[in-house]
Structure formats: structure tokens, C-alpha cells
Design a protein around this motif. Structure first.
Motif, short mmCIF file in Angstrom:
data_model
loop_
_atom_site.label_atom_id
_atom_site.label_comp_id
_atom_site.label_asym_id
_atom_site.label_seq_id
_atom_site.Cartn_x
_atom_site.Cartn_y
_atom_site.Cartn_z
N VAL A 21 1.17 -0.90 -0.75
CA VAL A 21 -0.44 0.25 -0.36
C VAL A 21 1.24 1.56 0.45
CG1 VAL A 21 -1.87 1.04 1.79
CG2 VAL A 21 -1.46 -1.01 1.24
N THR A 22 2.03 1.60 0.43
CA THR A 22 2.20 2.62 0.78
C THR A 22 3.18 2.42 -0.78
OG1 THR A 22 4.89 1.19 1.51
CG2 THR A 22 3.23 2.08 2.94
N LYS A 23 3.46 1.26 -1.25
CA LYS A 23 4.74 2.22 -2.54
C LYS A 23 3.35 2.18 -3.53
CE LYS A 23 7.47 -0.51 -5.90
NZ LYS A 23 7.57 -1.73 -6.06
N ILE A 24 2.35 1.60 -3.53
CA ILE A 24 1.19 2.55 -4.29
C ILE A 24 0.89 3.91 -3.99
CG2 ILE A 24 -1.36 1.53 -5.03
CD1 ILE A 24 0.55 -0.41 -6.01
N THR A 25 0.29 3.61 -2.49
CA THR A 25 0.17 5.26 -2.85
C THR A 25 1.46 6.36 -2.87
OG1 THR A 25 -0.72 4.78 -0.46
CG2 THR A 25 0.15 6.66 -0.52
N LYS A 26 2.73 6.12 -2.70
CA LYS A 26 3.76 6.64 -3.67
C LYS A 26 3.54 7.26 -4.69
CE LYS A 26 6.79 6.29 0.33
NZ LYS A 26 7.77 5.30 0.13
N LEU A 27 3.48 6.20 -5.48
CA LEU A 27 3.06 6.60 -6.95
C LEU A 27 1.84 7.11 -7.12
CD1 LEU A 27 3.67 2.41 -8.23
CD2 LEU A 27 5.73 4.98 -8.52
N ILE A 28 1.27 7.48 -6.56
CA ILE A 28 -0.34 7.75 -6.72
C ILE A 28 -0.34 9.20 -6.52
CG2 ILE A 28 -2.59 8.85 -5.99
CD1 ILE A 28 -2.75 5.18 -5.80
N ARG A 29 0.39 9.28 -5.47
CA ARG A 29 1.21 10.61 -5.42
C ARG A 29 2.01 11.45 -6.20
NH1 ARG A 29 1.67 10.04 0.66
NH2 ARG A 29 -0.82 10.76 1.28
N LEU A 30 3.25 10.74 -6.79
CA LEU A 30 3.75 11.13 -8.02
C LEU A 30 2.99 11.48 -9.28
CD1 LEU A 30 6.44 8.78 -7.75
CD2 LEU A 30 6.64 10.49 -8.07
N LEU A 31 1.99 11.00 -9.41
CA LEU A 31 1.06 11.23 -10.75
C LEU A 31 0.58 12.44 -11.08
CD1 LEU A 31 -1.71 9.03 -10.39
CD2 LEU A 31 -0.12 9.05 -11.97
N ALA A 32 0.75 13.59 -9.59
CA ALA A 32 -0.04 15.16 -9.64
C ALA A 32 1.59 15.53 -9.95
CB ALA A 32 0.42 15.63 -8.00
N SER A 33 2.70 14.99 -10.60
CA SER A 33 3.72 15.81 -11.14
C SER A 33 3.22 16.79 -12.75
CB SER A 33 5.22 14.75 -11.58
OG SER A 33 5.35 15.04 -12.20
N ASP A 34 3.75 17.10 -12.18
CA ASP A 34 3.52 19.13 -14.03
C ASP A 34 4.34 17.76 -15.09
OD1 ASP A 34 6.24 19.72 -12.29
OD2 ASP A 34 5.91 21.46 -12.67
N ARG A 35 4.71 17.32 -14.98
CA ARG A 35 6.51 16.59 -15.71
C ARG A 35 5.32 15.12 -16.40
NH1 ARG A 35 12.51 17.28 -13.49
NH2 ARG A 35 12.46 19.79 -12.63
N ASP A 36 5.65 16.03 -17.78
CA ASP A 36 4.77 14.20 -18.42
C ASP A 36 6.01 13.75 -19.01
OD1 ASP A 36 2.54 15.87 -19.12
OD2 ASP A 36 3.74 16.90 -21.23
N GLY A 37 6.87 13.14 -18.38
CA GLY A 37 7.66 12.63 -18.48
C GLY A 37 7.83 11.12 -17.12
N GLU A 38 7.52 12.10 -15.95
CA GLU A 38 7.16 11.88 -14.74
C GLU A 38 6.30 10.32 -14.67
OE1 GLU A 38 7.67 14.12 -10.82
OE2 GLU A 38 9.89 13.77 -11.67
N VAL A 39 4.71 11.81 -15.24
CA VAL A 39 3.82 10.94 -14.71
C VAL A 39 3.24 9.81 -15.85
CG1 VAL A 39 1.06 11.45 -15.79
CG2 VAL A 39 2.98 13.38 -14.73
#
Length: 147
Positions: A21-39
Motif C-alpha cells: 500500500v505504501t508503494k502504491i500510495t507514493k506512486l499515486i502521489r507522483l501522478l500529480a507531477s507537472d512533468r509529462d515524462g515523470e507521469v
């Protein structure tokens, strides 16, 4: 060479692990990035993390949907006080049922119920419960249930 040996090592492992769950939570938070490649990289990492435990994005969406729903109220249980419903073949269950609701009865029936429970009603019949005792108890129970 069998079919399972041809698969990569990661695919040969059994998918019985639980979701991190912690890994999934961190990945979901990374979806808020403003960089398209990172998303895009985050979406791929999220898919891999879910696939590692035999899940996919649909499972994640279902879990999110159930998590956002307000909890269902507990089922309303009607609380009933008193003795269970009387059995028509058991004078004690009928007497206790009637005694619990004795204030719904006339004075004569109330006295009969009290005498039954004290055992004084059966003295005149050598402590035997007669059919007319049962009939009167059934009539009293019917009066109470009709109210």
C-alpha cells in the motif's frame, strides 16, 4: 524445457503477495507531477506494481471507489425485550409470556397467570396441568397477541 521455464523469472513466481500500500500510495502521489515524462513513468511503475500481485488499474479503481463511499450504516436491529414467543404446547412458556405482559390483562387473568407460575393453580388437580389450563393460557396469549 517446459513452458514455465521459458518465462522470465519474475513471471514464474506465484502471485500470492499482498499489495504494498505504501508503494502504491507514493506512486499515486507522483501522478500529480507537472512533468509529462515523470507521469508516464509513474503510470508504468504503477501498472508493474499492481501486476506483481495479480492486480490491474481496474482493481485500483474499484478499491478507490469503495474507499470514497461513506460507510454503510449498520443494519437496524429491532430490539425485543421479554420472553420469546410462547409455544402453545408448553404451559410455562405461555405463562411467562403472559406474565411479562400482565398489565395488558384483566385482573382475573392476571391472577390466573400468577397462580400458574406459583403453582397454586394446579393444587386442585394434584399438580397436573389439565387441558382446560392449557386452553385458558392459549386464550390469554391470544388476547395479548391481538393487542
Amino acid at each position: 524445457m517446459t513452458a514455465t521455464q521459458k518465462l522470465p523469472r519474475r513471471s514464474r513466481t506465484k502471485k500470492t503477495a499482498e499489495v504494498d500500500v505504501t508503494k502504491i500510495t507514493k506512486l499515486i502521489r507522483l501522478l500529480a507531477s507537472d512533468r509529462d515524462g515523470e507521469v508516464l513513468a509513474t503510470v508504468s511503475a504503477l501498472k508493474r506494481a499492481l501486476a506483481a500481485v495479480g492486480k490491474d488499474l481496474h482493481d485500483l479503481a474499484n478499491a478507490t471507489e469503495t474507499g470514497f463511499k461513506p460507510p454503510a450504516p449498520p443494519p437496524h436491529r429491532q430490539v425485543t425485550w421479554g420472553p420469546p414467543p410462547p409455544r402453545p404446547d408448553n404451559w410455562q412458556s405461555m405463562a411467562w409470556f403472559a406474565f411479562h405482559r400482565r398489565f395488558d390483562l384483566c385482573t382475573e387473568d392476571r391472577g390466573f397467570i400468577e397462580d400458574c407460575l406459583l403453582g397454586t393453580t394446579f393444587r386442585e388437580t394434584d399438580d397436573q396441568v389439565m387441558t382446560w389450563h392449557l386452553e385458558r393460557l392459549r386464550r390469554i396469549v391470544a388476547i395479548i397477541q391481538a393487542r
